[in-house]
Enzyme design. Sequence first.
Site, PDB file in Angstrom:
ATOM      1  CG  ASP A  73      -1.921  -1.104   1.214  1.00  0.00           C
ATOM      2  OD1 ASP A  73      -2.964  -0.939   0.560  1.00  0.00           O
ATOM      3  OD2 ASP A  73      -1.675  -2.142   1.857  1.00  0.00           O
ATOM      4  NE  ARG A  81       1.633  -0.445   4.125  1.00  0.00           N
ATOM      5  CZ  ARG A  81       0.827   0.306   4.856  1.00  0.00           C
ATOM      6  NH1 ARG A  81       1.331   1.377   5.478  1.00  0.00           N
ATOM      7  NH2 ARG A  81      -0.446   0.025   4.978  1.00  0.00           N
ATOM      8  CE  LYS A 172      -5.738   2.208  -1.072  1.00  0.00           C
ATOM      9  NZ  LYS A 172      -4.664   1.485  -0.359  1.00  0.00           N
ATOM     10  CG  HIS A 185      -8.249  -0.705   9.178  1.00  0.00           C
ATOM     11  ND1 HIS A 185      -8.565   0.347   8.348  1.00  0.00           N
ATOM     12  CD2 HIS A 185      -7.232  -1.375   8.575  1.00  0.00           C
ATOM     13  CE1 HIS A 185      -7.756   0.332   7.293  1.00  0.00           C
ATOM     14  NE2 HIS A 185      -6.950  -0.708   7.403  1.00  0.00           N
ATOM     15  CG  ASP A 258      -8.933  -3.220   2.737  1.00  0.00           C
ATOM     16  OD1 ASP A 258      -7.741  -3.472   2.990  1.00  0.00           O
ATOM     17  OD2 ASP A 258      -9.447  -2.108   2.981  1.00  0.00           O
TER      18      ASP A 258
END
Length: 340
Positions: A73, A81, A172, A185, A258
């Site tokens: 990501d 990242r 996304k 999340h 996801d």
Amino acid sequence: MDLREQIGQRLVTGFPGTELTEDFRRMVREYKISNVILFRENITDCAQLKQLCGEIQALVRRETGHGAFITADQEGGLVTRLPGDAVNVPGAMAIAATGDPENAYRAGLLTGRELRALGVNFDRAPSVDVNSNPENPVIGARSYGDTPQEVSRYANRMIRGLLDGGVLCSAKHFPGHGDTDTDSHLALPCVDKSMEELERTELLPFREAVRAGVPAVMTTHILFPQLEPEHLPATMSRRIMTGLLREQMGFDGLIVSDCMEMRAIKDHFGTVNGVVAAMAAGVDLVFISTTHCSAGRRPARQSRPWPRTVERGGNAGQRAAHSGAEGKMGGRHARGRLRF
């Protein structure tokens, strides 16, 4: 390709630490899991990342005969990242603040070239969510704007830059995570909008991204009760994944999930049941980022046998196997636009 290999082609997992673990090696060897997601915990610097990606590709190619999707990501800004000695671009809101969509193209091009040089071939970016709810705790600065037109202007240039930089990318979070006040999340959000309302805002950037040739679309774990009455989040809904995205919108690239260990799935449906339902819904690549795959745990029960699920998914296994990881489909992704 037998059923075990088809299933392995459709799973993406992570592993702890900065070196390949024996559990991960075993999952590739025994279950033919062919795809990886990397997080900051896996990366120390550019040299280490390049070596790690090379080891992943060698392992997967040796055990499966195919190259691996190595994903991350790398949106820029808040969601980054790559290590500190790599090129990290600003986030979506900052780029949109410049007023020039070509800066989104430049950011995508730089990011794509950097990822490709280090061995990551699939960027789970950009976000094409419209930042329409000021109470949203997870999108915010990750969005290019508060109107679908503004989001499309910048996101499509970012997509083009990533593709020109040599990596796959995904729009996304379909069909939209912008108008929630809950983070998937941590919980299971709900967007109670009609199809007409979604068409005016959430869906427009996805339609434009599909027209622009985005090779993948990433799902969201949100309830859309006016689209799916069975209390299933979008990721697990065949009405949304196949009926809306594939059939109504005409998308023929990869549908990727996801993470199925997010609490929107894990707490309400169970990760294993969620994975099985997502595959049955038409999701091509299903992400189980760390716990289940890397620990090699076997679930107590599941809602549908794996072979039936893969068979119901039609050509999804073949679509995943021939969609652009190095060495797959002669070095092109499913839509024929990206050469590796």
